[in-house]
Enzyme design. Structure first.
Site, short mmCIF file in Angstrom:
data_model
loop_
_atom_site.label_atom_id
_atom_site.label_comp_id
_atom_site.label_asym_id
_atom_site.label_seq_id
_atom_site.Cartn_x
_atom_site.Cartn_y
_atom_site.Cartn_z
N THR A 178 11.68 -5.07 9.45
CA THR A 178 10.33 -5.33 8.90
C THR A 178 9.70 -3.86 8.48
OG1 THR A 178 9.20 -5.39 10.84
CG2 THR A 178 9.87 -7.37 10.12
N GLU A 325 11.35 -11.90 7.09
CA GLU A 325 11.88 -12.98 8.13
C GLU A 325 12.32 -14.22 7.45
OE1 GLU A 325 9.17 -10.98 8.10
OE2 GLU A 325 8.63 -10.57 10.00
N LYS A 434 -14.39 -9.92 6.07
CA LYS A 434 -15.11 -10.88 6.88
C LYS A 434 -16.68 -10.18 6.67
CE LYS A 434 -15.50 -13.79 10.66
NZ LYS A 434 -15.21 -14.24 11.94
N TRP A 439 -15.54 -15.56 4.91
CA TRP A 439 -14.46 -14.53 4.38
C TRP A 439 -14.37 -14.40 2.90
CZ3 TRP A 439 -11.81 -12.61 8.11
CH2 TRP A 439 -11.70 -13.27 9.31
P1 ADP Z 1 5.77 -6.80 5.04
O1 ADP Z 1 5.25 -7.79 5.75
O2 ADP Z 1 5.76 -5.36 5.76
O3 ADP Z 1 4.94 -6.29 3.67
P2 ADP Z 1 7.48 -8.29 3.59
O4 ADP Z 1 8.25 -7.64 2.42
O5 ADP Z 1 8.35 -9.03 4.40
O6 ADP Z 1 7.06 -7.07 4.44
O7 ADP Z 1 6.15 -8.94 3.00
C1 ADP Z 1 6.00 -10.28 3.14
C2 ADP Z 1 4.41 -10.21 2.94
O8 ADP Z 1 4.35 -9.95 1.57
C3 ADP Z 1 4.12 -11.79 2.92
O9 ADP Z 1 3.73 -12.21 4.12
C4 ADP Z 1 3.00 -11.82 1.95
O10 ADP Z 1 1.74 -11.34 2.59
C5 ADP Z 1 3.25 -10.96 0.88
N1 ADP Z 1 3.78 -11.66 0.00
C6 ADP Z 1 4.99 -11.85 -0.59
N2 ADP Z 1 4.88 -12.42 -1.74
C7 ADP Z 1 3.88 -12.67 -2.18
C8 ADP Z 1 3.18 -13.21 -3.11
N3 ADP Z 1 4.05 -14.01 -4.23
N4 ADP Z 1 1.92 -13.38 -3.31
C9 ADP Z 1 1.24 -12.75 -2.51
N5 ADP Z 1 1.74 -12.16 -1.28
C10 ADP Z 1 3.21 -12.11 -1.17
#
Ligand code: ADP
Length: 545
Positions: A178, A325, A434, A439
């Protein structure tokens, strides 16, 4: 029959059915390397023989530090076929993070692009790597005496010595860390089964619908969540692959999309914002008639961008959501045919949502009172489970708080779910604003701002406020040659939001800091503007701008 779902089966299929299908890579010098699956697969098997001779065994981690090209694909196909684990290192990380990750994963070998050796050298000063194999572009000798040369190893490997490992589908095939935006990076292992099922899903019509008629160009790099699994699904389904190497700027990508008649491409919104600007600035310069789908994920795709591609360039954006994940794709937003009758605004609003879950991927959202109804209104944290969702982190590392007692994974994303099961992401837990106990969605505000014709990029963050707890602040990058004032932008937002949602401050910046994956690095913005509203409750009130 109990037929194991493994990566060698993906490779055998491409070898027998798609041997002549093309794999094109753009080299660092911008020239194109053209070869076929038959060649890439043969080379991946030589790689296996060579790695085995280096002592790599079952379960060992073989890392890559490389751009997106055919040698990287050879590692994708070869390493898991020998029962070892392909560990893609993110070359945009800081050397200290890379050193931590390499040592945590205990990588036995690193396959590195020659151009990235200076980065690896900084890492090597901190962690010992048993074998470094350099993927050279030129004919210069390798600097470090103990480093091995990829092509020399492959040339010396006797292909008849390749033996496919007898694998269990639950064996680990690949691993990513991650990005560590929320603490230390944590390793996520992908089983053969998870990758195979995820690849099948990418072929489904309600997902990307990949087939042997497609030519796929992953802009999302091979070092970021396996380029969303596309190298595997493309190989399984017989798509031609176009691998862009290190040239990920909009012009280079547009040229490659047009020149190779790409049908499907995929990347994060920041890439697409740049591509849209390039297409707008050069009408008719690129023939993109072959391109049927631009898959977008990793951050929210603004409706204005989806609309801009569709209406100005007849290009279809497909919005998808996923995480490291979750291998990564979990939900995809294909417009149901019945919605094609709705007013366009509503269609674009739907297409900017994160979409419905793929088969064998289940969703629910939890609010303060428990699991929330699918009413399209109530907010809750998205929880998921499914055939390609990680059950734990590598070494069982401090990830327990991410799993519920009944085994669902807590995404950290705050969503609503419509009655038809479509997810709409309001924010990440840590990015919500917040204000006075209510929110505000930073994602909604920034996507609206990016709909303004003068705005290239906008990020909204929560800033501590003495009276309201937190208030939104917008950092905006204007398009070249465009002007807009803070008041104009607030007036533009006003009809779309309650007045208390509007950012107190709109600040104009040259660039928004980005993460290694090209997402807005909001933690840096929050830090930078922490004092803008006079600080947390109890502090002396500032001007508010
Ligand atoms: P990190 O969590 O470190 O950024 P990841 O690549 O695993 O790495 O990112 C996952 C996160 O990216 C998701 O939990 C979400 O918040 C965001 N994300 C992924 N796809 C989308 C999307 N289509 N729209 C909005 N947010 C997204």
């Amino acid at each position: 029959m109990d037929f194991p779902l493994t990566i060698p089966a993906i490779v055998r299929r491409a070898e027998t059915l798609f041997p002549h299908t093309g794999v094109v890579s753009r080299r660092a010098d911008r020239s194109l390397d053209r070869r076929t699956y038959a060649d890439v697969i043969a080379r991946s098997r030589r790689l296996v023989v060579a790695l085995r001779d280096l002592g790599v065994g079952r379960g060992d981690r073989v890392a890559t530090l490389a751009w997106t090209h055919h040698r990287h694909l050879e590692a994708y196909l070869g390493v898991p076929s020998m029962g070892a684990v392909l560990h893609t290192l993110n070359l945009r990380l800081h050397p200290d993070d890379l050193a931590y990750i390499i040592s945590d994963a205990d990588d036995r070998v690193v396959l590195v692009d020659e151009s990235l050796l200076p980065l690896l050298d900084k890492v090597r000063a901190q962690v010992a790597i048993p074998h470094v194999v350099v993927m050279r572009t030129g004919s210069m000798p390798i600097a470090g005496a103990s480093d091995l040369d990829y092509e020399t190893l492959l040339a010396a490997a006797e292909p008849t010595r390749f033996v496919e490992a007898a694998l269990d589908e639950s064996d680990a095939a690949a691993m990513c860390y991650t990005s560590g935006t929320t603490g230390r990076p944590k390793g996520v292992l992908y089983s053969h089964r998870a990758i195979v099922l995820h690849s099948m899903a990418e072929g489904m019509a309600d997902c990307i619908g990949l087939s042997r008629n497609d030519t796929v160009l992953p802009i999302v790099p091979m070092f970021h969540v396996n380029a969303w699994g596309l190298p595997y699904s493309a190989t399984l389904l017989g798509c031609a692959q176009v691998l862009p190497g290190p040239h990920l700027d909009a012009k280079s990508i547009a040229e490659l999309l047009a020149g190779e008649k790409v049908t499907v491409t995929a990347g994060v919104p920041t890439i697409w914002m740049a591509l849209l600007a390039e297409l707008d600035a050069n009408p008719g310069a690129y023939d993109l008639r072959a391109l049927r789908t631009l898959a977008i994920g990793g951050s929210a795709a603004p409706a204005a961008m989806i609309r801009g591609f569709q209406e100005r360039h007849n290009l279809r954006v497909l919005h998808a959501w996923g995480m490291t994940e979750t291998t990564p794709i979990g939900t995809v937003c294909n417009l149901p045919a019945a919605m094609g009758e709705l007013p366009l605004d509503e269609q674009y609003r739907y297409r900017a949502m994160q979409g419905t879950p793929l088969p064998f991927f289940e969703i629910r959202a939890r609010g303060e009172e428990g699991i929330v109804p699918w009413d399209g209104r109530t907010l809750g944290e998205l929880e998921v489970r499914g055939a390609w969702v990680a059950a734990q982190y590598y070494h069982g590392e401090a990830g327990d708080s991410r799993f519920t007692d009944d085994g669902w994974f807590k995404t950290g994303d705050i969503v609503r779910i419509t009655p038809a099961g479509c997810v709409e992401l309001a924010d990440r837990t840590k990015d919500l604003v917040k204000s006075g106990g209510e929110w505000i969605s930073s994602v909604a505000l920034e996507n609206a701002l990016m709909g303004h014709p003068a705005v290239a990029e906008a990020a909204v963050v929560a800033v501590p406020h003495p009276k309201w707890d937190e208030r939104p602040l917008a950092a905006v990058v204007l398009k070249p040659g465009q002007t807009a004032t803070a008041d104009e932008l607030r007036a533009y937002l006003a009809p779309q939001f309650a007045s208390w949602w509007l950012p107190d401050t709109v600040t104009f910046v040259a660039a928004i800091p980005k993460t290694s994956a090209g997402k807005f690095l909001k933690s840096a913005l929050r830090e930078q503007y922490r004092g803008a509203y006079g600080g947390a409750p109890g502090a002396v009130a500032g001007s508010g701008g």
